[in-house]
Enzyme design. Structure first.
Site, PDB file in Angstrom:
ATOM      1  CB  SER A   1     -27.758  25.769  -3.778  1.00 29.06           C
ATOM      2  OG  SER A   1     -28.441  24.773  -4.466  1.00 29.06           O
TER       3      SER A   1
ATOM      4  CE1 TYR B   1     -23.064  23.731  -5.676  1.00 31.96           C
ATOM      5  CE2 TYR B   1     -25.272  22.808  -5.479  1.00 31.96           C
ATOM      6  CZ  TYR B   1     -24.437  23.885  -5.741  1.00 31.96           C
ATOM      7  OH  TYR B   1     -24.984  25.115  -6.047  1.00 31.96           O
TER       8      TYR B   1
ATOM      9  CE  LYS C   1     -22.891  26.834  -3.462  1.00 31.15           C
ATOM     10  NZ  LYS C   1     -22.333  28.155  -3.719  1.00 31.15           N
TER      11      LYS C   1
HETATM   12  N1  LIG Z   1     -26.990  28.161 -11.754  1.00 29.15           N
HETATM   13  C1  LIG Z   1     -27.883  27.739 -10.884  1.00 29.15           C
HETATM   14  O1  LIG Z   1     -28.995  27.317 -11.250  1.00 29.15           O
HETATM   15  C2  LIG Z   1     -27.584  27.782  -9.408  1.00 29.15           C
HETATM   16  C3  LIG Z   1     -28.556  27.279  -8.506  1.00 29.15           C
HETATM   17  C4  LIG Z   1     -28.277  27.331  -7.136  1.00 29.15           C
HETATM   18  C5  LIG Z   1     -27.099  27.897  -6.683  1.00 29.15           C
HETATM   19  N2  LIG Z   1     -26.170  28.353  -7.580  1.00 29.15           N
HETATM   20  C6  LIG Z   1     -24.929  28.922  -7.061  1.00 29.15           C
HETATM   21  O2  LIG Z   1     -24.733  30.182  -7.689  1.00 29.15           O
HETATM   22  C7  LIG Z   1     -23.352  30.418  -7.900  1.00 29.15           C
HETATM   23  C8  LIG Z   1     -23.113  30.771  -9.355  1.00 29.15           C
HETATM   24  O3  LIG Z   1     -23.564  29.716 -10.191  1.00 29.15           O
HETATM   25  P1  LIG Z   1     -23.367  29.796 -11.765  1.00 29.15           P
HETATM   26  O4  LIG Z   1     -24.412  28.983 -12.405  1.00 29.15           O
HETATM   27  O5  LIG Z   1     -23.186  31.199 -12.152  1.00 29.15           O
HETATM   28  O6  LIG Z   1     -21.978  29.020 -11.894  1.00 29.15           O
HETATM   29  P2  LIG Z   1     -20.741  29.386 -12.858  1.00 29.15           P
HETATM   30  O7  LIG Z   1     -19.845  28.198 -12.867  1.00 29.15           O
HETATM   31  O8  LIG Z   1     -21.252  29.903 -14.155  1.00 29.15           O
HETATM   32  O9  LIG Z   1     -20.070  30.590 -12.079  1.00 29.15           O
HETATM   33  C9  LIG Z   1     -19.175  30.395 -11.003  1.00 29.15           C
HETATM   34  C10 LIG Z   1     -17.990  31.308 -11.243  1.00 29.15           C
HETATM   35  O10 LIG Z   1     -17.081  31.180 -10.159  1.00 29.15           O
HETATM   36  C11 LIG Z   1     -15.767  31.100 -10.676  1.00 29.15           C
HETATM   37  N3  LIG Z   1     -14.952  30.398  -9.683  1.00 29.15           N
HETATM   38  C12 LIG Z   1     -15.084  29.106  -9.262  1.00 29.15           C
HETATM   39  N4  LIG Z   1     -14.169  28.840  -8.330  1.00 29.15           N
HETATM   40  C13 LIG Z   1     -13.440  29.971  -8.136  1.00 29.15           C
HETATM   41  C14 LIG Z   1     -12.366  30.330  -7.286  1.00 29.15           C
HETATM   42  N5  LIG Z   1     -11.804  29.435  -6.452  1.00 29.15           N
HETATM   43  N6  LIG Z   1     -11.862  31.583  -7.347  1.00 29.15           N
HETATM   44  C15 LIG Z   1     -12.404  32.499  -8.210  1.00 29.15           C
HETATM   45  N7  LIG Z   1     -13.416  32.217  -9.037  1.00 29.15           N
HETATM   46  C16 LIG Z   1     -13.945  30.970  -9.003  1.00 29.15           C
HETATM   47  C17 LIG Z   1     -15.892  30.381 -12.006  1.00 29.15           C
HETATM   48  O11 LIG Z   1     -14.830  30.651 -12.888  1.00 29.15           O
HETATM   49  C18 LIG Z   1     -17.212  30.955 -12.516  1.00 29.15           C
HETATM   50  O12 LIG Z   1     -17.015  32.130 -13.265  1.00 29.15           O
HETATM   51  C19 LIG Z   1     -22.616  29.176  -7.438  1.00 29.15           C
HETATM   52  O13 LIG Z   1     -22.165  29.413  -6.119  1.00 29.15           O
HETATM   53  C20 LIG Z   1     -23.689  28.107  -7.437  1.00 29.15           C
HETATM   54  O14 LIG Z   1     -23.432  27.121  -6.485  1.00 29.15           O
HETATM   55  C21 LIG Z   1     -26.396  28.319  -8.927  1.00 29.15           C
END
Ligand SMILES: NC(=O)c1ccc[n+]([C@@H]2O[C@H](COP(=O)([O-])OP(=O)(O)OC[C@H]3O[C@@H](n4cnc5c(N)ncnc54)[C@H](O)[C@@H]3O)[C@@H](O)[C@H]2O)c1
Length: 333
Positions: free
Chosen positions: A121, A145, A149
């Site tokens: 991130s 958070y 990462k």
């Molecule tokens: N959405 C954004 O703008 C953004 C920006 C920067 C980084 N990220 C990173 O991208 C990734 C995905 O983000 P997102 O927006 O899709 O989030 P999200 O919450 O929609 O998706 C994360 C998924 O991981 C699953 N999960 C969480 N912990 C788990 C575990 N212990 N075992 C199995 N499954 C697990 C959740 O059920 C969910 O489906 C994350 O790592 C987040 O930190 C997202």
């Protein structure tokens, strides 16, 4: 004639917002995405592009079974609410850091040749001393958070040196938008991201007179509101296909920013939402949120040069796709 084997791609967290769009891109590329997700935040019906394993990264046996025969692991499972991570860091370090270590150790033991793509991130950069941010900018995350990462990134580097782990770290800026099919999109609960919050606000309140709160109008930016970078989730997903190709070709690891290089202020976001939805939005200015940097803008030149990645969809399209999705998914906000 023997048919060539289709590469097996495991997407951990593939029932979530970004993960489901990654699976759609992987599927369109002719590969077979397998999703492993504990559905803590994801949705079973978003994991619709291949087999689904209901399991957690906490569970070493489930991870071993899933990882043993695959060619690339995409790890996007994490908790990602910055403010919650400040109030309750323990669950963030457990889920995002300690369980990521499970994945790295299972790879090391069960399938050391597999390539890993890690969802990092822009939160790893913290308060940037200079813009735009490139991959060599100092990483000084300011929340648990962001630190979770950054710590995983550092462990990946150590594992690459010691155990020849091949891992590509992708630092996403803010994902926005939805697949043009309207079948998958952003559905977080609670929803704390600005754009989906704004769209749900419009769907919930038929009157334009219920004000939407924004945090701070006295930042040192062009209009006083914070500037962030938004990247269409489908462009983000396509970067994972390119990174998968690199790993399948035997390349070693690297780190890339995934952004657009174009910052949009909160007030500009609101104006674009007004234009796309045809609705007025009354705003109310609340106090700044502690730790919110004034501006974050990326330099994504490295991803362009090495992965051949270029984001194709502009901000207006992202808002329009998100609006289509939210009207379909949350017609009552
Ligand atoms: N959405 C954004 O703008 C953004 C920006 C920067 C980084 N990220 C990173 O991208 C990734 C995905 O983000 P997102 O927006 O899709 O989030 P999200 O919450 O929609 O998706 C994360 C998924 O991981 C699953 N999960 C969480 N912990 C788990 C575990 N212990 N075992 C199995 N499954 C697990 C959740 O059920 C969910 O489906 C994350 O790592 C987040 O930190 C997202």
């Amino acid at each position: 004639m023997v048919k060539p084997r289709i590469p097996q791609i495991l997407v951990i967290g593939g029932a979530g917002y970004v993960g489901s769009h990654i699976c759609a891109s992987i599927f369109s590329s002719g590969w077979a995405p397998v999703v492993l997700d504990n559905l803590s935040y994801g949705h079973r019906d978003a994991a619709r592009f291949g087999p689904f394993i209901h399991g957690s990264t906490q569970d070493i046996l489930t991870l071993s079974d899933a990882i043993r025969d695959c060619d690339v692991v995409i790890h996007c499972a994490a908790y990602m609410y910055v403010e919650e991570s400040v109030k309750n860091p323990a669950i963030y370090y457990r889920n995002n850091l300690s369980y990521s270590l499970n994945i790295l150790d299972v790879i090391r033991r069960a399938n050391p040749r597999v390539g890993l793509i890690f969802s990092s991130s822009c939160a790893v950069y913290g308060q940037p001393p200079a813009l735009p941010l490139n991959e060599d900018s100092p990483c000084q995350p300011i929340s648990p958070y962001g630190r979770s990462k950054w710590m995983v990134e550092q462990i990946i580097e150590d594992y690459a040196r010691a155990y020849q782990l091949r891992a590509i770290r992708l630092r996403y800026f803010n994902a926005v938008g939805a697949d043009e099919s309207g079948v998958i999109g952003e559905d977080h609960n609670p929803e704390l991201h600005l754009i989906p919050q704004l769209l749900r606000h419009l769907l919930r309140h038929k009157s334009d007179k219920v004000a939407f709160e924004i945090h701070g109008d006295d930042y040192p930016t062009r209009d006083g509101s914070p500037i962030r970078e938004y990247i269409h989730v489908c462009d983000l997903a396509e970067a994972h296909v390119l990174a998968t190709h690199k790993l399948l070709d035997g390349n070693s690891g690297d780190v890339f920013n995934l952004g657009t290089g174009k910052g949009t202020s909160v007030l500009e976001v609101i104006q674009t939402v007004r234009e796309v939805t045809g609705r007025d939005i009354d705003i109310q200015i609340a106090t700044r949120r502690p730790g919110d940097p004034a501006e974050l803008v990326s330099d994504f030149n490295k991803a362009q040069q090495i992965l051949g990645w270029v984001p194709h969809r502009d901000f207006r399209q992202a808002i329009s796709d998100a609006w289509t999705w939210h009207k379909h998914r949350h017609p009552n906000g």
